[in-house]
Design a protein around this motif. Structure first.
Motif, PDB file in Angstrom:
ATOM      1  N   GLU A  10       0.789  -1.173   0.116  1.00 58.34           N
ATOM      2  CA  GLU A  10       0.031   0.088  -0.009  1.00 58.34           C
ATOM      3  C   GLU A  10       0.772   1.309   0.042  1.00 58.34           C
ATOM      4  O   GLU A  10       0.526   2.153  -0.808  1.00 58.34           O
ATOM      5  N   LEU A  11       2.029   1.260   0.780  1.00 61.34           N
ATOM      6  CA  LEU A  11       2.989   2.231   0.877  1.00 61.34           C
ATOM      7  C   LEU A  11       3.354   2.649  -0.631  1.00 61.34           C
ATOM      8  O   LEU A  11       3.632   3.760  -1.007  1.00 61.34           O
ATOM      9  N   ALA A  49       2.997   5.865  -2.897  1.00 58.21           N
ATOM     10  CA  ALA A  49       4.111   6.665  -3.219  1.00 58.21           C
ATOM     11  C   ALA A  49       4.222   6.629  -4.989  1.00 58.21           C
ATOM     12  O   ALA A  49       4.244   7.818  -5.432  1.00 58.21           O
ATOM     13  N   ARG A  50       3.574   5.836  -5.495  1.00 58.42           N
ATOM     14  CA  ARG A  50       3.523   5.811  -6.855  1.00 58.42           C
ATOM     15  C   ARG A  50       2.511   6.559  -7.515  1.00 58.42           C
ATOM     16  O   ARG A  50       2.687   7.563  -8.350  1.00 58.42           O
ATOM     17  N   TYR A  56       1.990  14.314  -9.216  1.00 60.24           N
ATOM     18  CA  TYR A  56       3.254  15.393  -9.186  1.00 60.24           C
ATOM     19  C   TYR A  56       3.356  15.594 -10.518  1.00 60.24           C
ATOM     20  O   TYR A  56       3.607  16.660 -11.101  1.00 60.24           O
ATOM     21  N   MET A  57       3.673  14.535 -11.611  1.00 60.54           N
ATOM     22  CA  MET A  57       4.313  14.809 -12.727  1.00 60.54           C
ATOM     23  C   MET A  57       3.055  15.003 -13.617  1.00 60.54           C
ATOM     24  O   MET A  57       3.380  16.075 -14.330  1.00 60.54           O
ATOM     25  N   ILE A  58       1.931  14.936 -13.295  1.00 63.11           N
ATOM     26  CA  ILE A  58       1.006  15.711 -14.179  1.00 63.11           C
ATOM     27  C   ILE A  58       0.818  16.932 -13.973  1.00 63.11           C
ATOM     28  O   ILE A  58       0.469  17.732 -14.719  1.00 63.11           O
TER      29      ILE A  58
END
Length: 94
Positions: A5-6, A10-11, A17-19
């Motif tokens: 889940e972690l 994070a993914r 962030y990238m979007i």
């Protein structure tokens, strides 16, 4: 929270962030004014609502609300990056 889940969290954070970063760069390249950014986001939300048609209105309401909240967060991040970049642009006085 499990390790899996972690990793997924994070993914997802990295993707968001990238979007936001990519969206801000696109806005800057196009020179999109702030008023247009808000209109674009409003139209995106309306398109999303019409795309989420389902037999279960309660599910659509919950899903729509969650998606819209996350879209607003990413868009806000993109607008913040645009504002920072625009404030750093050196403009000649004449």
């Amino acid at each position: 929270m499990t390790e899996q889940e972690l990793k997924l969290e994070a993914r997802l954070a990295a993707i968001e962030y990238m979007i936001g970063h990519t969206l801000s760069r696109l806005y800057l390249m196009l020179g999109t004014p702030e008023e247009q950014l808000e209109a674009i986001e409003r139209q995106s939300g309306e398109a999303l609502a019409s795309a989420l048609r389902s037999n279960d209105p309660a599910t659509v309401d919950i899903l729509s609300s969650e998606i819209r909240e996350n879209m607003e967060r990413i868009s806000s991040y993109a607008r913040d990056l645009v504002a920072i970049k625009r404030s750093k642009v050196v403009r000649p006085d004449n």
